[in-house]
Design a protein around this motif. Sequence first.
Motif, short mmCIF file in Angstrom:
data_model
loop_
_atom_site.label_atom_id
_atom_site.label_comp_id
_atom_site.label_asym_id
_atom_site.label_seq_id
_atom_site.Cartn_x
_atom_site.Cartn_y
_atom_site.Cartn_z
N MET A 173 16.32 20.34 31.12
CA MET A 173 16.59 20.78 29.76
C MET A 173 17.35 22.10 29.77
SD MET A 173 13.12 19.84 27.65
CE MET A 173 14.02 19.99 26.10
N THR A 174 18.26 22.27 28.81
CA THR A 174 19.07 23.48 28.73
C THR A 174 18.37 24.54 27.89
OG1 THR A 174 20.25 22.76 26.75
CG2 THR A 174 21.15 22.07 28.89
N LYS A 175 18.90 25.75 27.96
CA LYS A 175 18.37 26.86 27.16
C LYS A 175 18.48 26.54 25.67
CE LYS A 175 19.62 31.57 25.80
NZ LYS A 175 20.51 32.72 26.07
N ASP A 176 19.60 25.97 25.24
CA ASP A 176 19.80 25.66 23.82
C ASP A 176 18.81 24.61 23.34
OD1 ASP A 176 21.84 27.48 23.65
OD2 ASP A 176 23.43 26.02 23.98
N GLU A 177 18.49 23.64 24.19
CA GLU A 177 17.51 22.61 23.80
C GLU A 177 16.14 23.23 23.59
OE1 GLU A 177 18.93 18.41 25.75
OE2 GLU A 177 18.22 19.94 27.12
N VAL A 178 15.78 24.22 24.42
CA VAL A 178 14.48 24.89 24.26
C VAL A 178 14.47 25.69 22.97
CG1 VAL A 178 12.88 26.54 25.26
CG2 VAL A 178 14.15 25.00 26.75
N GLU A 184 9.10 23.22 45.22
CA GLU A 184 10.33 23.95 45.55
C GLU A 184 11.25 24.11 44.35
OE1 GLU A 184 10.92 25.45 48.38
OE2 GLU A 184 8.98 24.75 49.12
N LEU A 185 11.01 23.37 43.28
CA LEU A 185 11.85 23.46 42.09
C LEU A 185 11.01 23.93 40.90
CD1 LEU A 185 13.86 20.13 42.47
CD2 LEU A 185 14.64 22.44 43.01
N THR A 186 11.72 24.41 39.86
CA THR A 186 11.03 24.98 38.70
C THR A 186 11.62 24.42 37.41
OG1 THR A 186 10.75 27.04 39.94
CG2 THR A 186 10.27 27.11 37.59
N GLN A 187 10.83 23.62 36.69
CA GLN A 187 11.25 23.11 35.39
C GLN A 187 10.60 23.97 34.28
OE1 GLN A 187 12.28 19.03 34.42
NE2 GLN A 187 10.98 18.37 36.10
N LEU A 188 11.01 25.23 34.20
CA LEU A 188 10.44 26.13 33.19
C LEU A 188 10.76 25.63 31.78
CD1 LEU A 188 9.18 28.76 32.16
CD2 LEU A 188 11.42 29.85 32.50
N HIS A 189 12.00 25.21 31.52
CA HIS A 189 12.40 24.82 30.16
C HIS A 189 11.58 23.64 29.66
CE1 HIS A 189 16.65 26.73 30.86
NE2 HIS A 189 15.67 27.61 30.80
N ARG A 190 11.44 22.62 30.47
CA ARG A 190 10.66 21.45 30.04
C ARG A 190 9.18 21.82 29.90
NH1 ARG A 190 9.31 16.27 33.38
NH2 ARG A 190 8.35 14.97 31.82
N GLY A 191 8.70 22.75 30.76
CA GLY A 191 7.32 23.20 30.65
C GLY A 191 7.06 23.90 29.33
N LEU A 192 8.00 24.74 28.88
CA LEU A 192 7.85 25.43 27.60
C LEU A 192 7.81 24.44 26.44
CD1 LEU A 192 10.26 28.45 28.17
CD2 LEU A 192 7.78 28.58 27.95
N VAL A 193 8.68 23.43 26.48
CA VAL A 193 8.71 22.43 25.40
C VAL A 193 7.41 21.64 25.39
CG1 VAL A 193 9.86 20.35 24.58
CG2 VAL A 193 11.23 22.29 25.37
N LYS A 194 6.91 21.28 26.57
CA LYS A 194 5.64 20.54 26.64
C LYS A 194 4.50 21.39 26.09
CE LYS A 194 3.34 16.88 28.11
NZ LYS A 194 3.60 15.51 27.61
N ALA A 195 4.51 22.69 26.38
CA ALA A 195 3.47 23.58 25.87
C ALA A 195 3.53 23.69 24.35
CB ALA A 195 3.61 24.96 26.52
#
Length: 509
Positions: free
Chosen positions: A201-206, A159-170
């Motif tokens: 994670m925030t946009k700036d952190e990514v 039900e939730l989406t951690q897109l920012h952390r997913g991008l950093v992990k990738a």
Amino acid sequence: MGGVRPGLCLTVLILLMALPLPLYSDETDGFQVEQAVVTLPNIKVYARIPDTASADNDTSRIKITGTLGTAQTATVDVKPFAQSGEGVGYVFLVDISASLKPPQFQHMREAISNMIDKMARKDMAGIITFGKDVNIACDYTADKNELKAKINKLKPSDELTQLHRGLVKAVEMGRRKDASLPARKVIITLSDGEDDFAGGMTKDEVIDVFKVDRVPIYAIGFYSPPSTPKKDEHLKTLGEFARRSGGELIRANNLPYDEIYTMLHNRIRNSYIINLKCADCSGDGQVFRLQLALTAGTAQIADGMDIRILPRAKPSPRPTPAMPKPVAPVEGREPHTTAAQLYLIFAVTILLVLITIIAMRRKRRLRQQHNAARTAYAATTDVQRLNEGQPQPARGIRLKFTVLNRTQKTMSYEAVLDKPIVMGRNKAYCAVTVTDDIEISGVHCEISKSGGKFYIKDLGSTNGTMVNGVSLTSVQKINDGDTITLGQTELRISMPAQEDRQPDQQADK
């Protein structure tokens, strides 16, 4: 309309409007540096070159000039990637949240499976999923059946989406330099650009992750109609991530997902390798700007990226086996060596060779740890850059770290937090030095303060850092009484109460 019923036409129109619309984005037909691999004095750059400059893969009209910091680079050659014989390391970042409806998710799985089928002999791929959690579903492998089996097991259930952390992990997975992996890596994801995980994670952190040693992200943007300012803003952010990483937001043109992934596969392979040499460059763990200019006819286009240059690898000398001393002949009889003596000489020689090899490996490992410590310490300057221009507190806050397990001689440590506190075994760089735990890295972790809150992050240590028993994957907030584990050492952090802090420390909040 002849014999067609108006009601049927209206029904078809409503169904068409209900379909999700892939995002339109501008085609990029310019010179773009995607990724760089540095092994001084050689620099290998993967780049996109305009079709107008490289018609029919003819690179004879192309001239590349460049600099790395203040040093000039020499261009060795420019050749199409498809002719290099190299492979690609794909990182498929898959959204398993409910933002994708089951039919969309099924189409996406089929499209990724088809792209896996198109992988070349030297290609490899890994799979990361993101939803309420971010996990590596499959590590790098060239086994297409294993990859497709992992993809087919995924479902849009979260039900939730951690897109920012997913991008950093990738990106972290894309930066791996295992000897068995292709040097070139790309990240492929399909997303609406929304991250709805509270406290994530925030946009700036990514964006900060993309500043150095970036890995290109090819993002396929989509949204379900109707269009809203909020949805447009999410897609705009996704496009910014893709561009800053050296990739792009894919122009879908309302094509089926299978055709989009096929187009993406062709675009990745229709790129170029620019081989450079920098004789005057030296690696010290610092960040330098790699800037290239492409000239084709009268047109000139420039692009570049920031990369961290590590020291040149020094070849290790080969150990020379010790030669056994000759046996002196006994007077009055011919020299004679028994079988037992031969076995003893052989065993001693093997033992000396093994001891020499072990000593050389230990020396090389210590040198690598020292280089890693220098690199990690240089990375701490990134935190200081974030605080540039902001007022700093006149006085620091005294933190206490109490050892909870009794294997260490020292039972507690103290440090003043007037600038980020570095913890580790290297006395030259660390404010808190733990020397009696060999599993702690030279520069292990860092504690900083911002906006009245305290944060900790791992500095690329060998064995990682844990807070309250959980391994760190990014910068994390810490509180009074939390436990920090470095190697085999468990510490409880104590912070002064708010009323005991100095007035300027209170104002910082």
